[in-house]
Design an enzyme around this catalytic site. Structure first.
Site, mmCIF file in Angstrom:
data_model
loop_
_atom_site.group_PDB
_atom_site.id
_atom_site.type_symbol
_atom_site.label_atom_id
_atom_site.label_comp_id
_atom_site.label_asym_id
_atom_site.label_seq_id
_atom_site.Cartn_x
_atom_site.Cartn_y
_atom_site.Cartn_z
ATOM 1 N N HIS A 1 -75.711 -31.971 67.890
ATOM 2 C CA HIS A 1 -76.507 -32.586 67.014
ATOM 3 C C HIS A 1 -75.939 -32.882 65.645
ATOM 4 O O HIS A 1 -76.056 -34.073 65.132
ATOM 5 C CB HIS A 1 -77.574 -31.625 66.742
ATOM 6 C CG HIS A 1 -78.738 -32.118 65.802
ATOM 7 N ND1 HIS A 1 -79.956 -32.494 66.326
ATOM 8 C CD2 HIS A 1 -79.051 -31.999 64.551
ATOM 9 C CE1 HIS A 1 -80.723 -32.974 65.443
ATOM 10 N NE2 HIS A 1 -80.090 -32.656 64.199
ATOM 11 N N GLU A 2 -75.294 -31.970 64.725
ATOM 12 C CA GLU A 2 -74.621 -32.450 63.696
ATOM 13 C C GLU A 2 -73.619 -33.448 63.691
ATOM 14 O O GLU A 2 -73.513 -34.349 63.098
ATOM 15 C CB GLU A 2 -74.037 -31.120 63.042
ATOM 16 C CG GLU A 2 -75.024 -30.065 62.713
ATOM 17 C CD GLU A 2 -76.601 -30.430 62.332
ATOM 18 O OE1 GLU A 2 -76.587 -31.175 61.427
ATOM 19 O OE2 GLU A 2 -77.575 -29.776 62.901
ATOM 20 N N GLU B 1 -83.740 -37.641 62.548
ATOM 21 C CA GLU B 1 -83.907 -36.117 63.154
ATOM 22 C C GLU B 1 -84.522 -36.601 64.634
ATOM 23 O O GLU B 1 -84.029 -35.988 65.475
ATOM 24 C CB GLU B 1 -84.740 -35.267 62.503
ATOM 25 C CG GLU B 1 -84.209 -34.798 61.207
ATOM 26 C CD GLU B 1 -82.773 -34.167 61.098
ATOM 27 O OE1 GLU B 1 -82.303 -33.785 62.436
ATOM 28 O OE2 GLU B 1 -82.235 -34.120 60.078
ATOM 29 N N GLU C 1 -79.513 -31.026 51.325
ATOM 30 C CA GLU C 1 -80.575 -31.687 52.028
ATOM 31 C C GLU C 1 -81.770 -30.651 51.545
ATOM 32 O O GLU C 1 -81.686 -29.574 51.904
ATOM 33 C CB GLU C 1 -80.482 -31.948 53.443
ATOM 34 C CG GLU C 1 -81.659 -32.669 54.092
ATOM 35 C CD GLU C 1 -81.526 -33.028 55.521
ATOM 36 O OE1 GLU C 1 -80.638 -32.790 56.165
ATOM 37 O OE2 GLU C 1 -82.388 -33.869 55.992
ATOM 38 N N MET D 1 -76.168 -28.180 58.959
ATOM 39 C CA MET D 1 -76.168 -29.444 58.046
ATOM 40 C C MET D 1 -75.154 -30.467 58.220
ATOM 41 O O MET D 1 -73.869 -30.064 58.200
ATOM 42 C CB MET D 1 -76.231 -28.981 56.553
ATOM 43 C CG MET D 1 -76.636 -30.135 55.428
ATOM 44 S SD MET D 1 -78.005 -30.768 55.963
ATOM 45 C CE MET D 1 -77.568 -32.516 55.492
ATOM 46 N N GLY E 1 -80.503 -24.474 60.714
ATOM 47 C CA GLY E 1 -79.361 -24.204 61.875
ATOM 48 C C GLY E 1 -78.183 -24.916 61.370
ATOM 49 O O GLY E 1 -77.139 -23.987 61.449
#
Ligand code: PHE
Ligand code: ZN
Length: 873
Positions: free
Chosen positions: A302-303, A325, A126, A268, A266
């Protein structure tokens, strides 16, 4: 190349669907640090019925070795290759393309594509890194099934990983081995990943709600195996939470996480194989602070949440970045709120939004949550796309309610699973599932700038009614001079003189959400026997600047009684802010504690049964940056002096209370929320104690020294270390040395050692920072380390902004150097220079000079060029 030449602009309105689809991808990768060969077999199918004259495949920094079509070498007149890729001329409607390229992972310091760092092969695709691995349609709306075969030396790379399931493996000559991985879910190339190296693994199992077992694997260096528990526990909680709150189950048989010290961001969310900055995986009490632990929890979540919001439903194009996001940040914020204290979580979220996004939205880099144009997409991983994007999702959640929001996400997943979609598709799903019209709400996605909301209210004793008038205005931003009103959900209550919430309407509600849609609107609340004080924007229900004319008495009343934690905190902040802004004009005014602030702080200090973390929030003064944000011209030195004076005054005024807290809150190290809050408050007490020094004849740094030596955890040790190292008068050379010697083998801890020095508000900081850059442990190729020095220095409010411009020149010279190594990180680090308009004339000139110095660089990257170009008026 000049800033202009390198800056082709890509526009959202120019979107064209791909000409071909790629159904299957088979990669065969021979991993060697110097020369890696990548063979790709791509099966192409034309999408339209019209013949295509040229099909461009993206490719960057690839050495083309061979190209075959349907098994035959492709004639020279049927393709072209250049620095941007490979163009196939007059391609057939359907064909198999086989390419072989050579790449150089060890020389790749950009950390995009395939790179070799710390003895491992890693990929980062990304946003547009896959084109640095092989020729491809490197765009998120091109979904394909991937099979990957990795070949590497068994000795240096015993572990070979890629997305999905390992379907075969074996040995080959010369002590090499291979492994084949297959990902059953079609995905865009940006979610591709492979890893090879000598890694240890911590394993666990998660049983999904439907009873499937998922193998969980966290890959780290062998010596870090003891530091994976927080990551593993957080992962399992996140998996459960997504089932319970969103009904989303994990879809593969294994979930892998790999930690690396060399990473631009942070973490991926690569399908089934997340790659993480080790900062968000590793945590042990001796090496990680409570804040670090929370960081691991939220980034792991989050991931994981991206598996549904990002991977199963992905993006049509990069302009839609906030679709994944913003939504995923909202989800991780809510997860953290459920795992910890909701009120404290929200305060932290808003603090971050105000610290990073508000300034961005008010400066030359302002852009809508859904941008209209970019030249380098990596520059759009911003606080606006992430944090403001999350606020927009939160507002939709507020407008539709919890159940309505869930109906919306259910419909969104039902409609779009397996597809590449747009923000518009998300908003439509929310509308359709709720029969709710969000047409005006869409302006939030297209308009940049932070709306200002002005509130005025008055109580009419004769009518026994209260009338509230709200007005909104959004300042112009680059390229957008006229702004329309946006719908602003204002959660509100009215508090009577006893501090109770008044009944607002016939339903008996004492709290409601009113929607400000026009430039100006009024609401009248009836049957109120007594005067009331408004508590507006409770929980920070919209990302706006609220301007409300409340006198000190009302503020201090709210600071004492408001039952909304966010607003209670905000009232105290506002009181402190008002005093500080007065103190900026004359800091001597702060040598005595202003009465209203005294009252609020003393009330908080007495609340011994209150959650200590929340208490600590209430006792924290606004940062220098936040004070500066409120001023026309940021008065760098006067702000610092005012804040220091107030800290000294509060320290001295409540000296006995701080000492009492410091002694009472001592306790054995535990990891639960109460202990975390206790440490936070105690370390704050220590900081105020040191600030109480000036008026007393005791040296409170002795407490810090003692704490530094005796601490059994990094939170306490680092708090003391920071107070000692950043103290403007005491020297702490011995402590610096001791800390370095103790932790030199722990890169994440040494990052703190660097950063705390770079952030010290001391006149000798620049000199120290110059030395840090030549320290043996400094490494230009490791972004964490570069950020620890240059990023931290750029956030030093007084020393970066030293009036003589020395900070700016130094900084620009280093960014120039970094740009040749890692353009993404260089561009990101350079953004503070864009805020030059906010400073006095002398500093403005210094910052402009720094920008010009960068603009004149030869071989300026597209990343940095864009930031510089947009930073000019
Ligand atoms: N998509 C990642 C995240 O938010 C961020 C990222 C972007 C990481 C680009 C690496 C490169 O979770
Ligand atoms: Zn993300």
């Amino acid at each position: 190349m000049t800033a202009q030449e390198n800056n082709a602009v890509i526009r959202r309105e120019d979107y064209q669907p791909p000409l071909y689809r790629i159904t299957d991808v088979a990669l065969n990768v021979h991993l060697d640090p110097e020369n890696t060969e990548v063979e790709a077999r791509l099966h192409f199918q034309r999408l339209g019925s019209e013949p295509v004259s040229a099909l461009h495949l993206d490719g960057e920094s690839l050495e083309l070795l061979s190209v075959l079509r349907d098994g035959q070498p492709l004639a020279e007149n049927l393709f072209r290759s250049d620095a941007t890729g490979l163009t196939l001329l007059n391609p057939e409607p359907e064909f198999l393309l086989e390419t072989r390229v050579r790449i150089h992972p060890a020389a790749n310091s950009t950390l995009s594509g395939l790179y070799f760092a710390g003895g491992q092969f890693l990929t980062q695709c990304e946003a547009e890194g896959f084109r640095r691995i092989t020729y491809y349609l490197d765009r998120p709306d091109c979904l394909a099934k991937f099979t990957v075969t990795l070949h590497a030396s068994r000795k240096t790379c015993p572990v070979l990983l890629a997305n999905g399931n390992c379907i075969a493996q074996g040995d080959e000559d010369n002590n090499w081995h291979w492994a084949r991985w297959e990902d059953p879910y079609p995905k865009p190339a940006y979610l591709f990943a492979m890893v090879a190296g000598d890694l240890a693994v911590q394993r666990d199992v998660f049983v999904t709600q439907s009873g499937r077992s998922v193998a969980l694997e966290i890959y780290v260096a062998a010596r870090d195996l003891g530091a994976c528990d927080q990551a593993m526990v957080s992962l399992k909680r996140a998996m459960r939470w997504d089932e319970e709150v969103y009904g989303r189950e994990y879809d593969l048989d294994r979930y892998m996480i790999v930690a690396t010290d060399s990473f631009n961001m942070g973490a991926m969310e690569n399908k089934g194989l997340n790659i993480f900055n080790s900062k968000y995986v590793l945590a042990s009490p001796e090496t990680a602070t409570d804040t670090d632990y929370q960081g691991v929890e939220s980034v792991i979540a989050h991931e994981y949440f991206h598996n549904w919001t990002g991977n199963r439903v992905t993006l049509r194009d990069w302009f839609q970045l906030s679709l994944k996001e913003g939504l995923t940040v909202f989800r991780d914020q809510e997860f953290s709120a459920d795992m910890n204290s909701r009120g404290v979580q929200r305060i932290g979220d808003v603090r971050r939004l105000r610290a990073a996004q508000f300034p961005e939205d008010a400066g030359p880099l302002a852009h809508p949550v859904r941008p209209d144009a970019y030249s380098e997409i990596n520059n759009f991983y911003t606080a606006t796309v992430y944090e403001k994007g999350a606020e927009l999702v939160r507002m939709i959640h507020t407008l539709l309610g919890k159940e309505g929001f869930r109906r919306g996400t259910d419909l969104y997943f039902e409609r779009h699973d397996g597809h590449a979609v747009t923000i518009e598709d998300f908003v439509e799903a929310m509308e359709d599932a709720n029969h709710y019209d969000l047409s005006r709400f869409r302006r939030w996605y297209s308009q940049a700038g932070t709306p200002q909301v002005k509130a005025e209210g008055s109580y009419d004793p004769a009518r026994r009614s209260y009338t509230l008038t709200l007005q909104q205005f959004t300042p112009a931003t680059p390229g957008q001079s006229n702004k329309e009103p946006v719908p602003v959900p204002v959660r509100m209550a009215l508090l009577n003189t006893q501090g109770e919430k008044a009944v607002l309407d016939k339903t008996g509600a004492t709290e409601k959400v009113i929607l400000l849609e026009q430039a100006r609107q009024s609401w009248t609340f009836e049957d109120l026997p007594d005067p009331v004080i408004p508590s507006l924007l409770r929980g920070f229900s919209a990302p706006v600047r609220l301007d409300i004319a409340l006198d000190e008495q009302a503020r201090s009343f709210l600071a004492g009684v408001d039952d909304d934690p966010f607003n209670r905190w905000e009232s105290t902040q506002e009181l402190a802010l008002k005093s500080l802004l007065a103190g900026v004009k004359n800091h001597q005014e702060l040598e005595a504690l202003p009465a209203a602030l005294e009252q609020a702080l003393s009330a908080t200090l007495k609340q011994s049964q209150m959650d200590p973390a929340f208490r600590a929030e209430l006792l924290t003064l606004p940062s220098e940056d936040y004070i500066g944000e409120q001023m026309q011209v940021i008065a760098v030195d006067a702000i610092h002096q005012a804040r220091e004076t107030l800290l000294d005054t509060i320290g001295a005024h409540f000296h006995d209370e701080w000492l009492g807290l410091y002694q009472d809150l001592a306790g054995a190290y535990e990891r639960d929320g109460a202990s975390i809050g206790r440490r936070r408050l105690r370390n704050m007490a220590l900081s105020y104690l040191i600030h109480s020094d000036h008026s007393r004849h005791e040296d409170m740094t002795l407490h810090a020294r003692q704490q530094y030596v005796q601490a059994d955890n990094m939170t306490d040790r680092l708090a003391a270390f920071q107070l000692l190292v950043q103290h403007p008068k005491h020297d702490a050379e011995d402590i610096l040395l001791d800390f370095y010697q103790k932790w030199q083998d722990y890169p994440l801890v040494i990052d703190k050692w660097f950063a705390i020095q770079a952030m010290a508000p001391r006149p000798d900081t620049l000199r120290h920072v110059q030395h840090l850059l030549v320290h043996p442990a400094f490494d230009w190729r490791v972004p964490n380390r570069v950020r620890a020095v240059l990023g931290a220095f750029s956030m030093n409010p007084t020393m970066f902004h030293a009036a003589d411009g020395s900070g700016y020149v130094f900084f620009a010279e280093q960014i120039r150097r970094l740009d040749d190594i890692n353009p993404q990180t260089a561009a990101r680090l350079a953004t503070p220079l864009s805020r030059w308009q906010r400073y006095d004339k002398v500093r403005q000139q210094g910052m402009m000079n720094a920008l010009q110095l960068l603009a004149a660089k030869t071989n300026l990257s597209r990343d940095l060029a864009e930031v510089i170009q947009r930073s000019y008026p």
